[in-house]
Write a protein that holds these residues in place. Structure first.
Motif, short mmCIF file in Angstrom:
data_model
loop_
_atom_site.label_atom_id
_atom_site.label_comp_id
_atom_site.label_asym_id
_atom_site.label_seq_id
_atom_site.Cartn_x
_atom_site.Cartn_y
_atom_site.Cartn_z
N VAL A 37 -4.00 6.18 -12.21
CA VAL A 37 -2.89 6.89 -12.39
C VAL A 37 -3.11 7.16 -14.20
CG1 VAL A 37 -0.43 6.83 -12.45
CG2 VAL A 37 -1.60 6.25 -10.52
N THR A 55 1.76 8.37 -17.75
CA THR A 55 2.74 9.21 -16.98
C THR A 55 4.00 9.60 -17.94
OG1 THR A 55 4.30 7.58 -15.85
CG2 THR A 55 2.16 8.01 -14.74
N ASN A 81 3.11 6.94 -6.82
CA ASN A 81 2.12 7.04 -8.06
C ASN A 81 1.52 8.54 -8.15
OD1 ASN A 81 2.80 4.50 -6.61
ND2 ASN A 81 0.81 3.54 -7.65
N ALA A 82 1.09 9.01 -7.17
CA ALA A 82 0.73 10.46 -7.57
C ALA A 82 1.74 11.53 -7.99
CB ALA A 82 0.28 10.91 -6.26
N ALA A 118 2.07 10.69 -11.49
CA ALA A 118 1.11 11.42 -12.28
C ALA A 118 0.90 12.83 -12.42
CB ALA A 118 -0.35 10.70 -11.91
N THR A 154 -4.04 2.95 -8.94
CA THR A 154 -4.30 3.97 -8.20
C THR A 154 -3.19 5.21 -7.73
OG1 THR A 154 -4.77 3.08 -6.15
CG2 THR A 154 -6.63 3.08 -7.82
N ARG A 155 -3.62 6.36 -7.46
CA ARG A 155 -2.57 7.13 -7.00
C ARG A 155 -2.00 6.87 -5.81
NH1 ARG A 155 -2.96 12.49 -9.65
NH2 ARG A 155 -2.06 13.58 -7.61
#
Length: 314
Positions: free
Chosen positions: A34, A37, A87-88, A91, A119-120
């Motif tokens: 990620v 952000t 998470n995605a 991001a 991670t995403r």
């Protein structure tokens, strides 16, 4: 000595050339890091907070990022956009998105429902949480995706959202319960439509980006066929589908097979538009749009942009 040094240098340079020409493998979908952000930078428009939670069975670990507008809450409370694949989603969000929301006059609270990983996605937890269960003869059937990840936990996850995450958000800021919205992409889009077809009262607005309607022989299609569209009357429902031709090197997912005693199910993606039209006829406020210039992965940004716009509507 000089000759040996030159030969050694040539060997090193030759090896470096080979490594430089060796392509670096792309991370598997969802496994990209990620990184920084919008939450990691000062914002004039939003204040941020993070909550770490565990599933009831302790097997899944959630990261709940709540973004609260700095503008005072309206009399009825803020609208809320719940974003799956948090998470995605974080991001994907940009500072300009937050500025646009803040200047809309109706800024929503943003709730990113993600996982405690760098991670995403947590692909194993996501496969369980976002996919609908299947029952045969009243008994739940064990399900796995094409990578062997267990699925079918969508109802458990929806219970968790309603009993834990939504109350958490309402304890942190003023919320307008009549303006709570759910957005998801891919498996998240599948979960979004599953929620609409099984518990339509859970949210007032639903946005599904390129939903994975093929999951488990099209169980979502079966849910739609059993759903009374009038139960969605008055709901705002938006479905966005990328129709760019698929990469021929990527295998197709397993498409639905006919169940015993049931008529064959067509390619589920092809009938997503029929779902949208059926919801419209049932009284829902439906938006359905296809994007021939975008593929499946690109639709996360496209559908999230649309969700942000819808979240600011009165």
């Amino acid at each position: 000595m000089i000759r040996l040094s030159i030969l050694s240098l040539c060997s090193v340079l030759g090896a470096a050339s080979v490594y430089a020409q060796t392509p670096v493998a792309e991370p598997a979908p969802g496994m990209q890091l990620v990184g920084e952000t919008v939450m990691d930078r000062p914002s004039s428009w939003y204040q941020f907070e993070r909550h770490m939670l565990d599933s009831a069975d302790g097997k899944r670990h959630y990261r709940i990022d709540i973004s609260i507008p700095r503008a005072p809450a309206p009399a009825g409370g803020y609208p809320v956009l719940y974003m799956l694949d948090g998470n995605a989603a974080m991001a994907t969000l940009q500072d300009d998105d937050l500025a646009k929301l803040a200047n809309s006059g109706h800024p929503p609270v943003l709730v990113a429902i993600g996982y405690d990983v760098p991670t995403r996605n947590d692909v194993v937890s996501r496969a369980f949480d976002y996919t609908p269960p299947t029952y045969e003869n009243g008994q739940r059937v064990h399900q796995e995706d094409d990578r062997g990840r267990a699925g079918g936990g969508a109802d458990i996850f929806l219970d968790y959202i309603q009993s834990v995450i939504q109350p958490l958000v309402k304890s942190r800021t003023a919320v307008n319960s009549r303006k709570e919205m759910l957005w998801g992409h891919s498996y998240g889009g599948l979960f979004t439509l599953h929620t609409l077809f099984t518990r339509p009262a859970a949210f007032a607005r639903y946005v599904a980006g390129d939903p994975s309607a093929w999951w488990n022989d099209g169980v979502l299609v079966r849910e739609w066929q059993a759903f009374d569209a009038k139960q969605a009357a008055g709901k705002a429902v938006a479905v966005f589908v990328g129709t760019k031709p698929r990469d021929p090197n990527r295998p197709m997912p397993n498409l639905p097979r006919a169940k015993p005693g049931q008529a064959p199910v067509e390619n589920p993606r092809a009938i997503i538009g029929d779902m949208a039209e059926g919801l419209r006829q049932g009284g829902a406020n439906v938006t359905y749009e296809t994007f021939p210039q975008h593929g499946h992965g690109e639709m996360i940004r496209v559908s999230l942009e649309r969700a942000l716009d819808i979240a600011t509507q009165p």
